[in-house]
Design an enzyme around this catalytic site. Structure first.
Site, short mmCIF file in Angstrom:
data_model
loop_
_atom_site.label_atom_id
_atom_site.label_comp_id
_atom_site.label_asym_id
_atom_site.label_seq_id
_atom_site.Cartn_x
_atom_site.Cartn_y
_atom_site.Cartn_z
N GLU A 58 -40.78 0.72 11.72
CA GLU A 58 -39.49 0.95 12.36
C GLU A 58 -39.63 1.03 13.88
OE1 GLU A 58 -36.59 0.70 11.21
OE2 GLU A 58 -37.08 0.59 9.09
N TYR A 142 -31.56 7.01 13.93
CA TYR A 142 -31.74 5.84 13.09
C TYR A 142 -33.12 5.84 12.41
CZ TYR A 142 -33.36 1.43 11.58
OH TYR A 142 -33.96 0.49 10.80
N ASP A 160 -27.90 0.78 12.72
CA ASP A 160 -28.57 0.06 13.81
C ASP A 160 -27.65 -1.10 14.22
OD1 ASP A 160 -28.81 -1.86 11.85
OD2 ASP A 160 -30.91 -2.30 12.25
N CYS A 214 -24.79 -11.99 7.89
CA CYS A 214 -23.70 -11.57 8.80
C CYS A 214 -24.26 -11.53 10.23
CB CYS A 214 -23.17 -10.21 8.36
SG CYS A 214 -21.61 -9.79 9.14
N CYS A 221 -20.33 -16.55 5.90
CA CYS A 221 -19.42 -15.77 5.04
C CYS A 221 -19.33 -16.34 3.63
CB CYS A 221 -18.04 -15.71 5.67
SG CYS A 221 -18.04 -14.89 7.27
N CYS A 224 -21.81 -14.76 1.46
CA CYS A 224 -21.96 -13.31 1.63
C CYS A 224 -21.65 -12.57 0.33
CB CYS A 224 -21.03 -12.84 2.73
SG CYS A 224 -21.07 -11.07 2.94
N CYS A 230 -14.55 -7.61 2.54
CA CYS A 230 -14.60 -7.74 4.01
C CYS A 230 -13.21 -8.03 4.57
CB CYS A 230 -15.56 -8.87 4.38
SG CYS A 230 -15.67 -9.12 6.16
FE1 SF4 Z 1 -20.07 -10.59 7.53
FE2 SF4 Z 1 -17.75 -10.27 6.29
FE3 SF4 Z 1 -18.67 -12.70 6.72
FE4 SF4 Z 1 -19.86 -11.08 4.95
S1 SF4 Z 1 -17.82 -11.94 4.82
S2 SF4 Z 1 -20.87 -12.39 6.48
S3 SF4 Z 1 -19.61 -9.11 5.93
S4 SF4 Z 1 -18.08 -11.21 8.26
#
Ligand code: SF4
Length: 413
Positions: A58, A142, A160, A214, A221, A224, A230
């Site tokens: 870390e 953190y 972070d 992200c 997205c 994701c 989201c």
């Molecule tokens: Fe990021 Fe939302 Fe896109 Fe997922 S859907 S990559 S959380 S912006």
């Protein structure tokens, strides 16, 4: 007491939180990168060694890319596999291994903290985020959360840069993400979200999502695992945030977490409307004259003089060619004269300014300083007795120079 944050920006539906955790962890189990500290944290039976292994990773990962850290991490753990081994190392050895990784005070603080654990805590790492932060120098909120959750299974969140980005997008937080009030809200969210049975994996998954999916400029997205949770993604697709049952929309300009009314949602940016940060201060510019002093060593090979920097401040304790910060806008003639005077103090004999050979300029960007090194060289014929009252100094061959604790900037020089 500050007003509670608007419910639209929170994770207040337990069923949604549960689904988000499950989706994120399943993705992490499938897609996580194999990293040496993860392997150690997963297989090391000794909790103390686990804590140490995660702590080192870390600290190295602060402000530094994973790809750069891996080699340093492996060499470090090979050389100092335990806290006790690190506590016995010299600062010189630590600086040598750290050379090139940047932000040098990190290595020094890590070693000081290891000594403290050995001498004051009977060699036992503190086991909670609160104690880690309180007892270990250089361990902030953190790092403490990361060590406690990954090594000891404490259900505590982490925030972070990657987590800030993901959470701000998940909940359309467009207020300045570096402001203390927003950071506090994000910590609250991270603590609500963290999975109670796999907190270390959950935190790593959230950070991994920020690092690989992200990402800041062109998030993926479509791939994701949490896109259905989201709000930024929803807003990009449908032009407005998803409706939240029983929650009124935020009032324009009144909400402490929405973008300021003067900079509303920009549809050309999509999800990268979030996060937003106040503009950074521009870096300071500095000019430093530096001189590569060369002599013939006893076997005829060239040797170069390096001197040690003070033990605090920028590049503390590292070695460099004799250097002198310059005032801005100094004429070249004056620069030479000042450098010659500086070298004279080292060598106890006159140095003619015109004997300094100008080589060129090297630019190096530190996080907050735009540094220009004005590089000169000087060949010495006779022997020189260095002034012992000044900082430590030594003559090194080129090979020894590269093995010494010198910064990347000096290697460029
Ligand atoms: Fe990021 Fe939302 Fe896109 Fe997922 S859907 S990559 S959380 S912006």
């Amino acid at each position: 007491a500050p007003a509670p944050p608007p419910a639209r920006h929170l994770f207040s539906d337990p069923a949604e939180v549960e689904a988000l955790r499950g989706n994120l962890l399943a993705w992490y189990d499938r897609c996580k990168r194999d990293l040496p500290w993860r392997a150690l944290a997963a297989t090391e039976p000794d909790a103390n060694k686990r804590g140490y292994a995660v702590w080192v990773s870390e600290i190295m990962l602060q402000q530094t890319q994973v790809a750069t850290v891996i080699d340093y991490y492996n060499r470090w753990m090979q050389k100092w596999p335990t806290l006790q081994a690190l506590a016995q190392a010299s600062l010189e050895e630590v600086n040598e291994l750290w050379a090139g990784l940047g932000y040098y005070s990190r290595g020094k603080r890590l070693q000081e903290a290891a000594r403290k654990v050995v001498s004051e805590l009977a060699g036992q790492m503190p086991r909670t985020a609160e104690d880690l932060q309180k007892l270990l120098p250089g361990v902030g909120r953190y790092t403490a959360g990361a060590i406690a959750s990954i090594s000891y299974g404490q259900a505590t969140g982490v925030v972070d840069g990657n987590v800030i980005r993901v959470l701000c997008r998940l909940r359309c937080i467009g207020a300045d993400s570096s402001s203390p009030s927003v950071i506090d809200r994000l910590w609250d969210m991270a603590n609500v979200l963290v999975d109670r049975s796999r907190p270390g994996d959950f935190n790593q998954a959230l950070m991994e999502l920020g690092a690989t999916v992200c990402v800041p400029k062109a998030p993926l997205c479509g791939e994701c695992p949490v896109k259905q949770h989201c709000q930024a993604w929803h807003r990009k697709l449908f032009g407005k945030p998803p409706p939240v049952p029983d929650v009124e929309d935020c009032g324009v300009g009144d909400c402490p977490l929405c973008p300021p009314a003067t900079e509303p949602w920009d549809s050309s940016l999509g999800v990268t409307n979030f996060p937003r940060k106040a503009a950074k201060k521009p870096p300071r510019t500095m000019r430093t004259a530096t001189c590569v002093l060369e002599r013939r060593g006893c076997h005829g090979a060239p040797e170069y003089l390096i001197v040690q920097r003070p033990s605090s401040g920028l590049l503390a304790g590292l070695w460099e060619f004799p250097s002198l910060p310059l005032a801005q806008d100094l004429q070249e003639k004056k620069e030479r004269e000042e450098l010659a005077d500086h070298l004279q103090a080292w060598m106890g004999q006159p140095v003619a300014a015109k004997g300094l050979h100008f080589i060129g300029e090297v630019i190096h960007i530190f996080s907050h300083i735009h540094q220009t090194y004005v590089v000169y060289s000087l060949h010495l014929d006779g022997d020189v007795t260095l002034n012992p009252a000044l900082s430590p100094s030594r003559w090194v061959t080129e090979k020894e120079f590269h093995a010494s604790a010198v910064s990347t900037a000096m290697k460029k020089v």
